[in-house]
Motif scaffolding. Structure first.
Motif, PDB file in Angstrom:
ATOM      1  N   PRO A 145       0.795  -1.239   0.000  1.00  0.00           N
ATOM      2  CA  PRO A 145       0.000   0.000   0.000  1.00  0.00           C
ATOM      3  C   PRO A 145       0.821   1.279   0.000  1.00  0.00           C
ATOM      4  N   LYS A 146       2.045   1.239   0.487  1.00  0.00           N
ATOM      5  CA  LYS A 146       2.859   2.453   0.574  1.00  0.00           C
ATOM      6  C   LYS A 146       3.910   2.555  -0.528  1.00  0.00           C
ATOM      7  N   ALA A 147       3.872   1.631  -1.494  1.00  0.00           N
ATOM      8  CA  ALA A 147       4.808   1.715  -2.616  1.00  0.00           C
ATOM      9  C   ALA A 147       4.593   3.032  -3.353  1.00  0.00           C
ATOM     10  N   LYS A 148       5.672   3.654  -3.769  1.00  0.00           N
ATOM     11  CA  LYS A 148       5.568   4.927  -4.478  1.00  0.00           C
ATOM     12  C   LYS A 148       5.347   4.667  -5.975  1.00  0.00           C
ATOM     13  N   VAL A 149       4.390   5.383  -6.528  1.00  0.00           N
ATOM     14  CA  VAL A 149       4.076   5.304  -7.956  1.00  0.00           C
ATOM     15  C   VAL A 149       4.136   6.712  -8.519  1.00  0.00           C
ATOM     16  N   ASP A 150       4.878   6.891  -9.599  1.00  0.00           N
ATOM     17  CA  ASP A 150       4.957   8.198 -10.246  1.00  0.00           C
ATOM     18  C   ASP A 150       3.732   8.392 -11.134  1.00  0.00           C
ATOM     19  N   ILE A 151       3.031   9.490 -10.912  1.00  0.00           N
ATOM     20  CA  ILE A 151       1.804   9.803 -11.640  1.00  0.00           C
ATOM     21  C   ILE A 151       2.056  11.006 -12.537  1.00  0.00           C
TER      22      ILE A 151
END
Length: 246
Positions: A145-151
């Motif tokens: 849930p806390k994985a970083k995703v570049d948007i």
């Protein structure tokens, strides 16, 4: 908003994810070569798409699976494969190759069945891997849930890449699917299969629960801090400029 990458790519090779992407792309390209007329495409969709009315009448069951590998256009295909690439590799590594394939197909079939239940008399073909990929996203949300995703955020002429925790991005996406599902007229046909998306997401989340519990549940989050168990990738500064209106 478009996710473009995550910060913790898998350490191993995601063979199933790559194979699924390859099969979807190959089917699309073969279709462009073999089917030149609208009549040909209509026949292809009749034979291999998921058509609720056909299934309600006791035929066309194979479409529950074959529809997962058909797409309605280049943007449809590209968007789905991007989401699968971003979220599929880590989930495949955590589940294992064959269990991930079974999970993917189960989510896709389950999503199609929920779309069928929402409009059982619709004659409109449903195609695309979105339901299965939504299941992958649901599983990703539970495990990381806390994985970083570049948007990539696009607002008229303003462009910016913003890193967000996966739970925020996926929660917004799921809320949009639910909102769309309640808003559309299912008897009208066409458009986006919102209930397949939302249903696939829920199926994927619930289908990943046994794995999460085997990993220790809350203790798994404590060990990984809600991130995939891989070093964070180092990305350089984005070349996408900010462009402001004069």
């Amino acid at each position: 908003m478009f996710p473009i990458r995550d910060h913790n790519p898998s350490a191993g090779t995601p063979y199933i994810t790559l194979t699924l992407i390859g099969v979807n792309v190959a089917v699309f390209l073969i279709g462009l070569v073999l089917f030149q007329s609208e009549r040909d495409w209509n026949q292809l969709y009749f034979n291999y798409a998921m058509i609720p009315l056909r299934i309600t009448n006791g035929e066309g069951y194979a479409g529950l699976v074959t529809s997962l590998f058909l797409h309605g256009g280049l943007m449809h295909l590209g968007g789905n494969m991007l989401f699968l690439w971003i979220f599929g590799d880590n989930l495949e590594e955590e589940m294992g190759h064959i269990p991930f394939l079974i999970f993917y197909l189960a989510c896709g079939i389950g999503a199609s069945l929920l779309q069928l239940a929402s409009a059982p008399l619709s004659p409109v073909p449903t195609v695309g891997a979105s339901g299965a990929i939504a299941g992958v996203m649901g599983g990703y949300l539970l495990l990381f849930p806390k994985a970083k995703v570049d948007i990539l955020i696009i607002f008229i002429v303003f462009f910016r890449i913003l890193p967000l925790p996966a739970w925020i991005m996926l929660a917004i996406w799921f809320a949009l699917q639910l909102s769309g599902g309640f808003r559309i007229d299912t008897s009208a046909g066409g458009g986006i299969a919102y209930w397949a998306h939302a249903g696939g997401f829920i199926i994927g989340f619930l289908g990943t629960l046994p794995l999460w519990l085997r990993r220790g549940g809350l203790r798994f989050w404590d060990r990984t801090h809600g991130h995939p168990p891989h070093p964070e990738a180092r990305y350089g500064r984005s070349n996408i400029p900010r462009v402001r209106r004069r």
